[in-house]
Design a protein around this motif. Sequence first.
Motif, PDB file in Angstrom:
ATOM      1  N   MET A   1       0.846  -1.193   0.000  1.00  0.00           N
ATOM      2  CA  MET A   1       0.000   0.000   0.000  1.00  0.00           C
ATOM      3  C   MET A   1       0.884   1.248   0.000  1.00  0.00           C
ATOM      4  N   THR A   2       0.520   2.214  -0.792  1.00  0.00           N
ATOM      5  CA  THR A   2       1.251   3.484  -0.822  1.00  0.00           C
ATOM      6  C   THR A   2       0.293   4.623  -0.512  1.00  0.00           C
ATOM      7  N   TYR A   3       0.838   5.733  -0.032  1.00  0.00           N
ATOM      8  CA  TYR A   3       0.047   6.932   0.233  1.00  0.00           C
ATOM      9  C   TYR A   3      -0.129   7.730  -1.045  1.00  0.00           C
ATOM     10  N   ILE A   4      -1.306   8.315  -1.217  1.00  0.00           N
ATOM     11  CA  ILE A   4      -1.522   9.135  -2.410  1.00  0.00           C
ATOM     12  C   ILE A   4      -0.868  10.503  -2.272  1.00  0.00           C
ATOM     13  N   PRO A   6       2.417  12.548   0.178  1.00  0.00           N
ATOM     14  CA  PRO A   6       3.483  12.304   1.157  1.00  0.00           C
ATOM     15  C   PRO A   6       2.955  12.506   2.570  1.00  0.00           C
TER      16      PRO A   6
END
Length: 235
Positions: A1-4, A6
């Motif tokens: 999972m990545t953040y949309i 920062p």
Amino acid sequence: MTYILPPPAVTALAISGSDDTFPVRRVYCVGRNYAAHAREMGFDPDREPPFFFCKPADAVVPVQAGQTLELPYPSETNNYHYEIELVVALGKGGRDIPLAQANEHIWGYAVGLDMTRRDLQVGAREMGRPWELGKAFDRSAPIAPLTRRDDFSEAATAPIWLQVDGQDKQRSSLQHLIWSVPETIAYLSRFFELCPGDLIMTGTPEGVGPVVAGQLMTGGVGSLDTLSVQVVPPL
């Protein structure tokens, strides 16, 4: 999972005598916790339990030992006030903390300023509205380095003071707190689950007043690192 986006940077306070830092989770502030200050603000301190407001963690501005912070005069105010305070940093959390155990939750102490857009705070109070515009704005909480709990034995008795351009403005003692630090922690934990990283700004003594660009505020609490803040023109 990545953040949309920062993730925001962690706000962290300096620690006296160490390269480590203390991450800030939440900032609780005690209102009118010195009797003389409550009276100067037009209230009777003998008739109310403690009350609290919050500042966001990113309102905290860490100040390094021996340095003077340049603090821009904030927007939308003509009455920018200083309030010198003892800051308590929690290293252990909990709910319904017994009074006798409250000190065990303290990691350390520091000197802080609860900077206030007084005209906006008073206007909101008169209309029965929240205080965020007056209290929770950007850079409203400059805080000096933390000192570990065991290295500060004066937490109930230390003098607390603030000068503006070398002139005394606030001078009192932690003995005059209406609600002591352990009482404040125990009471607050009835309403919130306190967590490591939380700060409690414990209230200011009498003598609050305005500052303008160009003025230097210097404040201290006993043997804690002194806080030095220069007000500069708006950004």
